[in-house]
Design an enzyme around this catalytic site. Structure first.
Site, mmCIF file in Angstrom:
data_model
loop_
_atom_site.group_PDB
_atom_site.id
_atom_site.type_symbol
_atom_site.label_atom_id
_atom_site.label_comp_id
_atom_site.label_asym_id
_atom_site.label_seq_id
_atom_site.Cartn_x
_atom_site.Cartn_y
_atom_site.Cartn_z
ATOM 1 N N GLU A 1 14.880 36.683 2.824
ATOM 2 C CA GLU A 1 14.024 36.341 4.336
ATOM 3 C C GLU A 1 15.241 36.010 5.390
ATOM 4 O O GLU A 1 15.001 36.126 6.511
ATOM 5 C CB GLU A 1 12.800 35.642 4.370
ATOM 6 N N SER B 1 1.973 36.271 3.511
ATOM 7 C CA SER B 1 1.831 37.511 3.589
ATOM 8 C C SER B 1 3.651 38.003 3.012
ATOM 9 O O SER B 1 3.892 38.570 1.680
ATOM 10 C CB SER B 1 0.916 38.873 3.867
ATOM 11 N N SER B 2 4.527 37.761 3.806
ATOM 12 C CA SER B 2 5.674 37.675 3.561
ATOM 13 C C SER B 2 6.272 37.609 2.048
ATOM 14 O O SER B 2 7.340 38.297 1.404
ATOM 15 C CB SER B 2 6.817 38.071 4.537
ATOM 16 N N ASP C 1 7.551 28.324 1.355
ATOM 17 C CA ASP C 1 5.599 30.081 0.249
ATOM 18 C C ASP C 1 6.550 30.894 -0.628
ATOM 19 O O ASP C 1 5.605 30.774 -0.842
ATOM 20 C CB ASP C 1 6.383 30.476 2.051
ATOM 21 N N GLU D 1 4.087 20.066 6.575
ATOM 22 C CA GLU D 1 4.652 20.825 7.358
ATOM 23 C C GLU D 1 6.258 20.621 8.031
ATOM 24 O O GLU D 1 6.025 19.611 9.297
ATOM 25 C CB GLU D 1 3.929 21.045 7.997
ATOM 26 N N GLY E 1 -0.463 33.486 8.189
ATOM 27 C CA GLY E 1 0.476 32.687 8.263
ATOM 28 C C GLY E 1 0.481 32.005 6.725
ATOM 29 O O GLY E 1 0.392 30.680 6.486
ATOM 30 N N LEU E 2 -0.665 33.216 5.771
ATOM 31 C CA LEU E 2 -1.056 32.588 4.427
ATOM 32 C C LEU E 2 0.118 33.171 3.591
ATOM 33 O O LEU E 2 0.291 33.387 2.354
ATOM 34 C CB LEU E 2 -1.804 33.229 4.129
ATOM 35 N N TYR F 1 11.037 28.441 15.804
ATOM 36 C CA TYR F 1 10.743 28.188 14.419
ATOM 37 C C TYR F 1 12.454 27.681 14.520
ATOM 38 O O TYR F 1 13.291 26.743 14.043
ATOM 39 C CB TYR F 1 9.970 29.545 13.458
HETATM 40 C C1 GLA Z 1 6.624 28.179 7.830
HETATM 41 C C2 GLA Z 1 8.310 28.734 6.624
HETATM 42 C C3 GLA Z 1 8.271 27.811 5.855
HETATM 43 C C4 GLA Z 1 8.120 25.999 5.884
HETATM 44 C C5 GLA Z 1 6.518 26.688 7.255
HETATM 45 C C6 GLA Z 1 6.421 25.277 7.262
HETATM 46 O O1 GLA Z 1 5.755 28.896 6.587
HETATM 47 O O2 GLA Z 1 8.745 29.958 5.720
HETATM 48 O O3 GLA Z 1 9.426 27.752 5.072
HETATM 49 O O4 GLA Z 1 9.482 25.553 7.007
HETATM 50 O O5 GLA Z 1 6.771 27.637 8.122
HETATM 51 O O6 GLA Z 1 6.052 24.312 7.319
#
Ligand code: GLA
Length: 391
Positions: free
Chosen positions: A166, A133-134, A178, A37, A130-131, A228
């Site tokens: 994005e 969707s985008s 993602d 992560e 956080g799964l 972030y």
């Molecule tokens: C979000 C970002 C990914 C990654 C994660 C953390 O999901 O979209 O690119 O950096 O956070 O691992």
């Protein structure tokens, strides 16, 4: 795959756009990351898998250059109209920024979209969980454009286009994980991806008598404009210092021992902690995949727990809600591992739980969460699915 979502999209298409003649339907999955992560933008490794939940679309080409969007999930926004002649990078704050960003990124690469589309989307990924969707919406759009217009793009290219959209259209400076996980998903496999090279390998996730359980804090996370981008900056600062100190290109180039040897070059203790997480988490992901391949699922679970601790203490992207979920899960017999997944600050944890322990897990974690947070968390026993397809 749950085709009732496709049916719902088709009914909405009929209602909003008159008839469904010539409409085609598509699906792209969400993802959960098992380990690795905040390593993707540090040239490290990630280990995500696509889910069987995701976003569905009903689509039909138009004769003009207009695009009409409708989301069943965000029905309050109604039909939103856009045009292929008026892209607005960084200015569209509705959900249409994701598909518009993908169209913009196609055009930027020289793929001229000849006509507009009517598009209805309908997803079963809880919004803001956080799964991804985008990312699923981006990959879905890329796949729709490929299929509808015959653009010769690979799935990896679709993932890169999604990330470009994005980053540069929506203004969220995410890594590649993602979009890659959604585009390249494979049933019952996780994807071991080297984000520095995009070399990847599928690894079967064989969970004999166990399940993957995703637990949603139901606390919405908002990544755009949040911490972030700060984390990315801190990691970049560390990378520059260590590049001078020992010639690395990315934090993903370092072993833990090398990091310990050179870390004092980083004077700011906060930046040093961020770098420590990026380095250790990358090496942890590499090790975790080796353990999984060797059938050592218990060790894999312990590494998941260590990942959470590092995200909580060194990278500081967890939050009280995620910590409660993970820490309560660790106490339940039959839980092999549990950690926050995705960007953090809310969203979900992912846990590996023995089948017979699932009721106990739900009850104990659910009760403790409600007692301490004041509202419910939600449990999903998830399955690993394929990438995008026409349905
Ligand atoms: C979000 C970002 C990914 C990654 C994660 C953390 O999901 O979209 O690119 O950096 O956070 O691992």
């Amino acid at each position: 795959m749950d085709l009732s979502y496709k049916e719902e999209a088709l009914s909405a298409f009929l209602e909003k756009f008159g008839d469904t003649e010539g409409v085609r339907c598509y699906f792209a999955p969400g993802r959960v990351n098992l380990i690795g992560e905040h390593t993707d933008y540090n040239g490290g490794h990630v280990f995500p898998c696509a889910l069987t939940i995701g976003t569905y679309a009903a689509v039909r080409k138009r004769k003009d250059r207009r695009i009409r969007f409708y989301s069943v999930n965000l029905s309050k926004s109604g039909v939103i109209e856009r045009s292929l002649d008026a892209f607005q990078p960084l200015q569209d704050d509705s959900w249409t920024a994701y598909p518009m960003g993908v169209m913009w990124a196609f055009e930027k690469r020289g793929f001229q979209i000849p006509v507009g589309l009517d598009i209805v989307v309908n997803g079963n990924i809880p919004n803001g969980s956080g799964l991804s969707s985008s990312a699923s919406l981006e990959v879905l759009t890329g796949y729709v454009l490929k299929e509808e217009f015959g653009f010769p793009v690979s799935l990896v290219e679709i993932a890169k286009i999604g990330q470009d959209a994005e980053n540069n259209y929506c203004g969220m400076n995410c890594g590649i994980m993602d979009q890659f996980a959604s585009a390249m998903g494979k049933k019952d496999n996780a994807i071991f991806l080297d984000c520095a090279t995009l070399d990847y390998e599928y690894a079967p996730v064989v969970l004999d008598g166990m399940k993957l359980v995703v637990t949603n804090t139901n606390k919405k996370h908002k990544l755009v404009g949040s911490a972030y981008n700060d984390r990315r900056r801190e990691c970049e600062e560390a990378r520059e210092i260590l590049a001078d100190a020992c010639g690395i290109k990315t934090l993903g180039d370092l072993s833990n021992e090398e990091f310990e040897k050179y870390k004092d070059a980083i004077k700011d203790p906060v930046v040093r902690k961020r770098a420590k997480h990026a380095v250790y988490e990358n090496n942890r992901a590499i090790r975790a995949v080796a353990e999984l391949k060797a059938g050592h699922i218990e060790e894999f679970g312990r590494l998941m727990n260590a990942s959470h601790v590092s995200l909580r203490d060194d990278f500081e992207v967890s939050c009280e809600e995620l910590d409660i979920l993970a820490e309560e899960a660790w106490k339940v017999p039959g839980v092999l591992g549990s950690r926050m997944t995705g960007g953090g600050f809310g969203g979900c944890t992912v846990s590996i739980v023995k089948d017979e322990a699932i009721p106990d897990f739900k009850q104990k974690v659910g009760d403790a969460y409600k007692k301490r947070v004041g509202y419910d968390c939600t449990f999903y026993v998830v399955s690993i699915g394929d990438g995008p397809e026409e349905v």
